[in-house]
Design a protein around this motif. Structure first.
Motif, PDB file in Angstrom:
ATOM      1  N   MET A   1       2.773 -12.059  17.612  1.00  0.00           N
ATOM      2  CA  MET A   1       3.475 -10.988  18.287  1.00  0.00           C
ATOM      3  C   MET A   1       2.514 -10.206  19.183  1.00  0.00           C
ATOM      4  O   MET A   1       1.374  -9.948  18.806  1.00  0.00           O
ATOM      5  N   LEU A   2       2.986  -9.872  20.345  1.00  0.00           N
ATOM      6  CA  LEU A   2       2.185  -9.090  21.277  1.00  0.00           C
ATOM      7  C   LEU A   2       2.095  -7.630  20.843  1.00  0.00           C
ATOM      8  O   LEU A   2       3.082  -7.045  20.401  1.00  0.00           O
ATOM      9  N   SER A   3       0.924  -7.049  20.989  1.00  0.00           N
ATOM     10  CA  SER A   3       0.775  -5.630  20.708  1.00  0.00           C
ATOM     11  C   SER A   3       1.033  -4.828  21.975  1.00  0.00           C
ATOM     12  O   SER A   3       0.979  -5.357  23.091  1.00  0.00           O
ATOM     13  N   LYS A   4       1.276  -3.540  21.808  1.00  0.00           N
ATOM     14  CA  LYS A   4       1.484  -2.674  22.964  1.00  0.00           C
ATOM     15  C   LYS A   4       0.230  -2.613  23.829  1.00  0.00           C
ATOM     16  O   LYS A   4       0.316  -2.569  25.060  1.00  0.00           O
ATOM     17  N   ASN A   5      -0.929  -2.635  23.200  1.00  0.00           N
ATOM     18  CA  ASN A   5      -2.179  -2.585  23.961  1.00  0.00           C
ATOM     19  C   ASN A   5      -2.388  -3.848  24.788  1.00  0.00           C
ATOM     20  O   ASN A   5      -2.894  -3.786  25.909  1.00  0.00           O
ATOM     21  N   GLN A   6      -1.993  -5.001  24.223  1.00  0.00           N
ATOM     22  CA  GLN A   6      -2.111  -6.254  24.977  1.00  0.00           C
ATOM     23  C   GLN A   6      -1.189  -6.242  26.190  1.00  0.00           C
ATOM     24  O   GLN A   6      -1.590  -6.636  27.286  1.00  0.00           O
ATOM     25  N   ILE A   7       0.035  -5.783  25.995  1.00  0.00           N
ATOM     26  CA  ILE A   7       0.980  -5.709  27.110  1.00  0.00           C
ATOM     27  C   ILE A   7       0.465  -4.736  28.172  1.00  0.00           C
ATOM     28  O   ILE A   7       0.498  -5.027  29.372  1.00  0.00           O
ATOM     29  N   LYS A   8      -0.029  -3.603  27.732  1.00  0.00           N
ATOM     30  CA  LYS A   8      -0.536  -2.597  28.657  1.00  0.00           C
ATOM     31  C   LYS A   8      -1.701  -3.126  29.469  1.00  0.00           C
ATOM     32  O   LYS A   8      -1.783  -2.919  30.689  1.00  0.00           O
ATOM     33  N   LEU A   9      -2.625  -3.846  28.803  1.00  0.00           N
ATOM     34  CA  LEU A   9      -3.786  -4.403  29.507  1.00  0.00           C
ATOM     35  C   LEU A   9      -3.353  -5.415  30.550  1.00  0.00           C
ATOM     36  O   LEU A   9      -3.797  -5.361  31.709  1.00  0.00           O
ATOM     37  N   ILE A  10      -2.478  -6.341  30.167  1.00  0.00           N
ATOM     38  CA  ILE A  10      -2.051  -7.386  31.094  1.00  0.00           C
ATOM     39  C   ILE A  10      -1.366  -6.780  32.315  1.00  0.00           C
ATOM     40  O   ILE A  10      -1.676  -7.126  33.462  1.00  0.00           O
ATOM     41  N   LYS A  11      -0.445  -5.872  32.085  1.00  0.00           N
ATOM     42  CA  LYS A  11       0.280  -5.253  33.196  1.00  0.00           C
ATOM     43  C   LYS A  11      -0.648  -4.456  34.102  1.00  0.00           C
ATOM     44  O   LYS A  11      -0.447  -4.398  35.325  1.00  0.00           O
ATOM     45  N   SER A  12      -1.671  -3.839  33.515  1.00  0.00           N
ATOM     46  CA  SER A  12      -2.596  -3.032  34.328  1.00  0.00           C
ATOM     47  C   SER A  12      -3.386  -3.883  35.300  1.00  0.00           C
ATOM     48  O   SER A  12      -3.837  -3.398  36.342  1.00  0.00           O
ATOM     49  N   LEU A  13      -3.562  -5.173  34.988  1.00  0.00           N
ATOM     50  CA  LEU A  13      -4.401  -6.047  35.806  1.00  0.00           C
ATOM     51  C   LEU A  13      -3.701  -6.494  37.095  1.00  0.00           C
ATOM     52  O   LEU A  13      -4.277  -7.247  37.868  1.00  0.00           O
ATOM     53  N   GLU A  14      -2.494  -5.990  37.318  1.00  0.00           N
ATOM     54  CA  GLU A  14      -1.841  -6.242  38.601  1.00  0.00           C
ATOM     55  C   GLU A  14      -2.531  -5.456  39.714  1.00  0.00           C
ATOM     56  O   GLU A  14      -2.498  -5.852  40.875  1.00  0.00           O
ATOM     57  N   LEU A  15      -3.193  -4.348  39.342  1.00  0.00           N
ATOM     58  CA  LEU A  15      -3.847  -3.479  40.316  1.00  0.00           C
ATOM     59  C   LEU A  15      -5.337  -3.792  40.420  1.00  0.00           C
ATOM     60  O   LEU A  15      -6.017  -3.981  39.404  1.00  0.00           O
ATOM     61  N   LYS A  16      -5.829  -3.804  41.654  1.00  0.00           N
ATOM     62  CA  LYS A  16      -7.231  -4.135  41.910  1.00  0.00           C
ATOM     63  C   LYS A  16      -8.187  -3.181  41.202  1.00  0.00           C
ATOM     64  O   LYS A  16      -9.207  -3.594  40.652  1.00  0.00           O
ATOM     65  N   LYS A  17      -7.876  -1.886  41.215  1.00  0.00           N
ATOM     66  CA  LYS A  17      -8.782  -0.909  40.610  1.00  0.00           C
ATOM     67  C   LYS A  17      -8.942  -1.165  39.111  1.00  0.00           C
ATOM     68  O   LYS A  17     -10.029  -0.973  38.547  1.00  0.00           O
ATOM     69  N   ASN A  18      -7.877  -1.613  38.470  1.00  0.00           N
ATOM     70  CA  ASN A  18      -7.953  -1.909  37.042  1.00  0.00           C
ATOM     71  C   ASN A  18      -8.691  -3.219  36.782  1.00  0.00           C
ATOM     72  O   ASN A  18      -9.445  -3.330  35.812  1.00  0.00           O
ATOM     73  N   ARG A  19      -8.478  -4.210  37.653  1.00  0.00           N
ATOM     74  CA  ARG A  19      -9.231  -5.466  37.513  1.00  0.00           C
ATOM     75  C   ARG A  19     -10.723  -5.197  37.652  1.00  0.00           C
ATOM     76  O   ARG A  19     -11.553  -5.770  36.930  1.00  0.00           O
ATOM     77  N   LYS A  20     -11.065  -4.354  38.615  1.00  0.00           N
ATOM     78  CA  LYS A  20     -12.470  -4.028  38.843  1.00  0.00           C
ATOM     79  C   LYS A  20     -13.054  -3.267  37.664  1.00  0.00           C
ATOM     80  O   LYS A  20     -14.183  -3.533  37.225  1.00  0.00           O
ATOM     81  N   ARG A  21     -12.281  -2.322  37.127  1.00  0.00           N
ATOM     82  CA  ARG A  21     -12.773  -1.518  35.998  1.00  0.00           C
ATOM     83  C   ARG A  21     -12.957  -2.373  34.738  1.00  0.00           C
ATOM     84  O   ARG A  21     -13.968  -2.265  34.046  1.00  0.00           O
ATOM     85  N   GLU A  22     -11.998  -3.237  34.470  1.00  0.00           N
ATOM     86  CA  GLU A  22     -12.044  -4.047  33.257  1.00  0.00           C
ATOM     87  C   GLU A  22     -12.865  -5.322  33.423  1.00  0.00           C
ATOM     88  O   GLU A  22     -13.286  -5.918  32.432  1.00  0.00           O
ATOM     89  N   GLY A  23     -13.056  -5.764  34.680  1.00  0.00           N
ATOM     90  CA  GLY A  23     -13.748  -7.026  34.903  1.00  0.00           C
ATOM     91  C   GLY A  23     -12.927  -8.218  34.455  1.00  0.00           C
ATOM     92  O   GLY A  23     -13.472  -9.232  34.027  1.00  0.00           O
ATOM     93  N   LEU A  24     -11.600  -8.101  34.580  1.00  0.00           N
ATOM     94  CA  LEU A  24     -10.686  -9.134  34.084  1.00  0.00           C
ATOM     95  C   LEU A  24      -9.615  -9.453  35.120  1.00  0.00           C
ATOM     96  O   LEU A  24      -9.302  -8.624  35.976  1.00  0.00           O
ATOM     97  N   PHE A  25      -9.051 -10.669  35.039  1.00  0.00           N
ATOM     98  CA  PHE A  25      -7.914 -11.028  35.877  1.00  0.00           C
ATOM     99  C   PHE A  25      -6.992 -11.952  35.105  1.00  0.00           C
ATOM    100  O   PHE A  25      -7.362 -12.524  34.071  1.00  0.00           O
ATOM    101  N   VAL A  26      -5.765 -12.112  35.611  1.00  0.00           N
ATOM    102  CA  VAL A  26      -4.728 -12.903  34.940  1.00  0.00           C
ATOM    103  C   VAL A  26      -4.486 -14.205  35.683  1.00  0.00           C
ATOM    104  O   VAL A  26      -4.455 -14.231  36.921  1.00  0.00           O
ATOM    105  N   ALA A  27      -4.319 -15.290  34.928  1.00  0.00           N
ATOM    106  CA  ALA A  27      -3.914 -16.583  35.487  1.00  0.00           C
ATOM    107  C   ALA A  27      -2.754 -17.115  34.651  1.00  0.00           C
ATOM    108  O   ALA A  27      -2.692 -16.864  33.441  1.00  0.00           O
ATOM    109  N   GLU A  28      -1.855 -17.857  35.303  1.00  0.00           N
ATOM    110  CA  GLU A  28      -0.672 -18.348  34.597  1.00  0.00           C
ATOM    111  C   GLU A  28      -0.415 -19.827  34.869  1.00  0.00           C
ATOM    112  O   GLU A  28      -0.701 -20.332  35.946  1.00  0.00           O
ATOM    113  N   GLY A  29       0.161 -20.476  33.866  1.00  0.00           N
ATOM    114  CA  GLY A  29       0.533 -21.876  33.979  1.00  0.00           C
ATOM    115  C   GLY A  29      -0.529 -22.796  33.405  1.00  0.00           C
ATOM    116  O   GLY A  29      -1.728 -22.534  33.552  1.00  0.00           O
ATOM    117  N   PRO A  30      -0.118 -23.898  32.753  1.00  0.00           N
ATOM    118  CA  PRO A  30      -1.083 -24.823  32.145  1.00  0.00           C
ATOM    119  C   PRO A  30      -2.111 -25.375  33.120  1.00  0.00           C
ATOM    120  O   PRO A  30      -3.294 -25.486  32.782  1.00  0.00           O
TER     121      PRO A  30
END
Length: 252
Positions: A1-30
């Motif tokens: 089950m997804l936690s609220k923090n996991q959902i919040k982190l993933i959604k935040s990575l849509e914005l460049k400033k958050n990607r830069k702050r966290e040093g993370l990005f999202v990729a999808e599909g096998p």
């Protein structure tokens, strides 16, 4: 089950400033996630709706796949039609822009203010297809780790090195031909081309900036073959990139 923090982190990575702050990005599909893993991108978290994902070899990372439901995947996905897998990756360190020795032996791309994420992602995919391993991007070019860019690359982000830098000093010191597609250029099919150099592709609306244009040594034009009727004013920048690279690779 997804936690609220996991959902919040993933959604935040849509914005460049958050990607830069966290040093993370999202990729999808096998395919996209699998290609990034095989290329050595460091995963942070991997979420999947199925146990059978042969593309995802994560043994070397000592990381377990977090199994989620289809509904949970739809909640966190940036896609209209989610594709079984969503992963968070660490953004790799940017390579040193001063190391341009390889410019003397091959063709590389430079993107000058290309702002549409779909165009940037498609250009990366096109570059990969034509064996281009390096792309330099001006700071105002769309962020390569934007989810829309990552998806449009269809995994080619794993095969092409992207460096953001000021293009003016880069081109000034390159010591190789600098090609640019311009409306006042010469027919690409009639001009001599070299097997090494930098090809500059400009902004969707304004083309190559004036500062960069001054450093273009070889102006190229993709001719319009429809001479009898009114037609489009210009080509999409990704399509123009494909045509240009095809002609260079056809010659060499």
């Amino acid at each position: 089950m997804l936690s609220k923090n996991q959902i919040k982190l993933i959604k935040s990575l849509e914005l460049k400033k958050n990607r830069k702050r966290e040093g993370l990005f999202v990729a999808e599909g096998p395919k996209v996630v699998g290609d990034l893993l095989r290329a050595g991108f460091q995963p942070h978290s991997i979420f999947a709706t199925t146990n059978k994902i042969p593309q995802l070899s994560i043994v070397n990372y000592q990381l377990s796949i977090i199994h989620i439901t289809d509904d949970e995947l739809r909640r966190i996905s940036f896609l209209q039609h989610p594709q079984e897998v969503l992963a968070i990756f660490h953004i790799p360190d940017s390579p040193l822009t001063s190391n341009i020795l390889h410019l003397t032996s091959d063709i590389v791309l430079a993107l000058d203010g290309v702002q549409d994420p779909g165009n940037v992602g498609t250009i990366i995919r096109i570059a990969d297809w034509f064996g281009i391993s390096q792309i330099f991007c001006s700071p105002d070019t769309a962020d390569v780790y934007n989810p829309k860019v990552v998806q449009a690359t269809m995994g080619s982000l794993a095969h092409v090195t992207i460096t953001y830098c000021d293009l003016v000093p880069l081109l000034s010191k390159a010591g190789v031909p600098v090609y640019g597609t311009l409306l006042d250029g010469q027919d690409i099919y009639q001009q001599p081309l070299s097997e090494n150099g930098i090809i500059v592709m400009g902004n969707e609306g304004n083309g190559i900036s004036s500062e960069v244009r001054q450093l273009v040594t070889n102006k190229l034009l993709i001719p319009n073959f429809n001479k009898n009727t009114e037609t489009a004013e210009s080509l999409n920048v990704a399509i123009a990139t494909a045509i240009t690279l095809s002609e260079f690779r056809r010659r060499f």
